[in-house]
Write an enzyme that holds these catalytic residues in place. Structure first.
Site, PDB file in Angstrom:
ATOM      1  CG  ASP A 204      -1.972   1.103   1.182  1.00 53.50           C
ATOM      2  OD1 ASP A 204      -2.553   1.334   0.115  1.00 53.50           O
ATOM      3  OD2 ASP A 204      -2.203   1.747   2.227  1.00 53.50           O
ATOM      4  CB  SER A 228      -6.206   3.217  -0.004  1.00 51.52           C
ATOM      5  OG  SER A 228      -4.860   3.522  -0.310  1.00 51.52           O
ATOM      6  CD  GLN A 278      -4.527   1.092  -3.007  1.00 55.00           C
ATOM      7  OE1 GLN A 278      -3.996   2.115  -3.411  1.00 55.00           O
ATOM      8  NE2 GLN A 278      -4.121   0.470  -1.907  1.00 55.00           N
TER       9      GLN A 278
END
Length: 289
Positions: A204, A228, A278
């Site tokens: 991430d 995110s 993502q």
């Protein structure tokens, strides 16, 4: 630097409270909110603590609320299914009585089967790229202030970007691809669950930023509101997160104030060890025009 390395293991030092209930804490690094990769890693590690003899092969997660780094996070694991080949877990991360993150993870017994993979991109090896000291000396002084602050921040993951020049290029958009070598800065225990959780943490770090390459900007631009929204990770083959891994990222689409990014993770021998996807918010700030 040892304190930073220790913080990686302290992140995974979850305190068992009851059966299926764990408490995790955030490192004291001065961040205004909990780093998303930390919650992914802690959630996955909590799920791993409820499974024996099987490794995770995938996780799917949603970020629901920003986390407060000053408050412990409670991880509640729901044992959805224990089958002959697959095990399924659901994890909620909770602060102040509210879920801030939700994840489902699937585990599988080790089985033989068909094998194929995409080839690793032809990029420089990590030894051919500037290390932290060289970046501080010759690369970062030419970069925008926010980029310098990000890469100079001490963290438990070492990062060596390949296409670093994109941060200083003010000429416009580029092909939406980004390659970066990553590894834990200190050796890790041999437990595979730790290496999987550490990769989950690192996955991430900068994936959302690749969705802005085609638009000639970055998440470091104060005119961009970025966050995110969801995260998916698939483990394909064994690996060590304390050895160099190539994180090859691209972004097939941006629309509706959202950016979609993908990542393939290779070890230095060229084996594809994991895949990531993502979607995140990339909204222009109306007050920063």
């Amino acid at each position: 630097m040892s304190q930073i390395s220790d913080s990686l293991m302290s992140i995974l030092d979850l305190e068992p409270l009851e059966r299926n209930l764990f408490r995790g804490r955030s490192p004291k690094v001065g961040w205004p909110r909990v780093f998303g990769g930390q919650v992914i890693a802690q959630s996955l590690y909590a799920a791993c603590k409820t499974v024996e003899g099987r490794q995770p092969h995938s996780l799917h997660a949603y970020f629901l609320l920003g986390g407060d780094p000053e408050i412990p996070i409670i991880y509640e694991v729901d044992r959805l299914r224990d089958g002959r080949s697959f095990t399924t877990r659901r994890v909620l991360a909770i602060q102040k009585g509210e879920a801030i993150f939700a994840m489902s993870a699937s585990f599988q017994v080790e089985e033989p089967g068909y094998e194929h993979q995409m080839p690793m991109p032809d990029v420089p090896m990590p030894e051919d790229l500037p290390d932290r000291e060289a970046m501080n000396r010759s690369v970062l002084p030419n970069m925008p202030k926010a980029v310098r602050a990000y890469y100079q921040r001490e963290r438990p993951i070492e990062i060596r970007p390949v296409e670093f020049e994109r941060y200083g290029d003010r000429t416009g958009s580029r092909e939406p691809k980004f390659h970066v070598w990553i590894r834990a800065i200190q050796p890790l225990p041999d437990d595979p669950a730790i290496h999987q959780a550490v990769l989950a943490y690192a996955s991430d770090l900068m994936l959302l930023d690749s969705s802005l390459i085609a638009h000639g900007t970055t998440v470091f631009d104060e005119k961009i509101q970025a966050a995110s929204l969801d995260h998916a990770l698939w483990f394909h083959r064994p690996f060590r997160a304390d050895e160099w891994l190539l994180y090859a990222q691209d972004s097939p689409s941006t629309s509706g104030a959202r950016g979609f990014s993908r990542g393939l993770v290779f070890d230095r021998q060229g084996r594809l060890v994991a895949s990531v996807a993502q979607e995140g918010l990339i909204r222009p700030r109306p007050d920063r025009d």
